[in-house]
Design an enzyme around this catalytic site. Sequence first.
Site, mmCIF file in Angstrom:
data_model
loop_
_atom_site.group_PDB
_atom_site.id
_atom_site.type_symbol
_atom_site.label_atom_id
_atom_site.label_comp_id
_atom_site.label_asym_id
_atom_site.label_seq_id
_atom_site.Cartn_x
_atom_site.Cartn_y
_atom_site.Cartn_z
ATOM 1 N N GLY A 1 71.178 58.101 85.193
ATOM 2 C CA GLY A 1 70.239 58.811 86.050
ATOM 3 C C GLY A 1 70.707 60.167 86.528
ATOM 4 N N GLU A 2 71.978 60.523 86.283
ATOM 5 C CA GLU A 2 72.449 61.849 86.662
ATOM 6 C C GLU A 2 71.735 62.919 85.826
ATOM 7 O OE1 GLU A 2 76.666 62.125 86.404
ATOM 8 O OE2 GLU A 2 77.020 60.483 87.807
ATOM 9 N N GLN B 1 59.384 64.435 108.190
ATOM 10 C CA GLN B 1 60.417 64.017 109.137
ATOM 11 C C GLN B 1 61.081 65.252 109.743
ATOM 12 O OE1 GLN B 1 62.799 60.607 107.555
ATOM 13 N NE2 GLN B 1 61.515 60.851 105.745
ATOM 14 N N HIS C 1 54.504 71.194 106.655
ATOM 15 C CA HIS C 1 53.879 70.179 107.496
ATOM 16 C C HIS C 1 53.844 70.625 108.956
ATOM 17 C CE1 HIS C 1 52.331 66.223 108.296
ATOM 18 N NE2 HIS C 1 53.311 65.943 109.136
ATOM 19 N N LYS D 1 43.113 59.731 117.062
ATOM 20 C CA LYS D 1 43.617 58.573 116.331
ATOM 21 C C LYS D 1 44.978 58.179 116.883
ATOM 22 C CE LYS D 1 46.322 60.854 112.743
ATOM 23 N NZ LYS D 1 46.547 61.079 111.317
ATOM 24 N N THR E 1 48.181 58.888 100.989
ATOM 25 C CA THR E 1 47.520 57.624 100.630
ATOM 26 C C THR E 1 46.013 57.707 100.814
ATOM 27 O OG1 THR E 1 47.737 56.731 102.869
ATOM 28 C CG2 THR E 1 49.550 56.316 101.319
#
Length: 314
Positions: free
Chosen positions: A35-36, A94, A127, A190, A223
């Site tokens: 995976g590297e 985040q 964001h 909300k 989503t």
Amino acid sequence: MLLFSGRAHPSLAQEVADLLEIDLVPTTSYDFANGEIYVRFEESVRGCDAFVIQSHAAPINDAIMEQLLMIDALKRASAKRITVILPFYGYARQDKKHLGREPISARLMADLFLTAGADRLMTVDLHTAQIQGFFDGPVDHLFALPLLADYIADKYGGAFTVVSPDTGRVRMAERWADRLGGAPVAFVHKTRDPKVANQVVAHRVVGDVEGQRCLLIDDMIATGGTITKASEILLDSGATEVVVAATHGEVSEPAIDRLKNSRISEVVVTNTLPLTDDQLYDGLTVLSIAPLLARAIKEVFEDGSVTSLFDGNA
């Protein structure tokens, strides 16, 4: 000027290169069995003004790591200046701690790019705007609002109530309203459980939407839960139609099914993230962000002004 692209969104990088009338630098990239990631540029980059474009698409950790390796390779090969182009900035959600013992991943991302050797960041619709301060260097924060708003205005006219899906996007809704000629603004109140990911409870609409066509805006669709629930409460509150506009079409599972089965008339996004044929459907419109990126790259390379590009008034 040399333009480099990772493997996450090659079609966007190629479109930017075509607009700049240059070729992408040939790059060898592949994954080892464990995976590297291996990266090597096939021509000299010494003394160049390097622009490294990579959208943080799924698998997002691979995209980020590949871009970091590209930056490191450029620094070690004596590139003069390295500008990192992030059409979609990964881990931007985040940006602060909601609960104890959480990371601030958006800051960590900025630190990783700085450590790898980035001199400048260029991104689209963060964001939250505070992320610009996480990077110790110039940050060009571009906005897709003019592109999206002009499309909406040309297709539907200006008869909209602009709706924020939550209180955090009200300022963005006000900017949209100004762009659309002083449209009224509303928002959906909300709640979200910080311990449960991707679950939203929409309560009520604050503002008058009865008998109105509503433009529901957001920075990303992941989503589809926030958007579809907000659209339902708008229609149940008397709105005649709901159109959605968002910069980043992340459309993770099960967003497409939710959007297809909703009463939303049209969803408009940009191509900051790649969309597969399976993710495209008749009610989804994808606008190209490449002209904005190309213009910003040209201004940075020529030491021009990019203020009109990132203040949202271009």
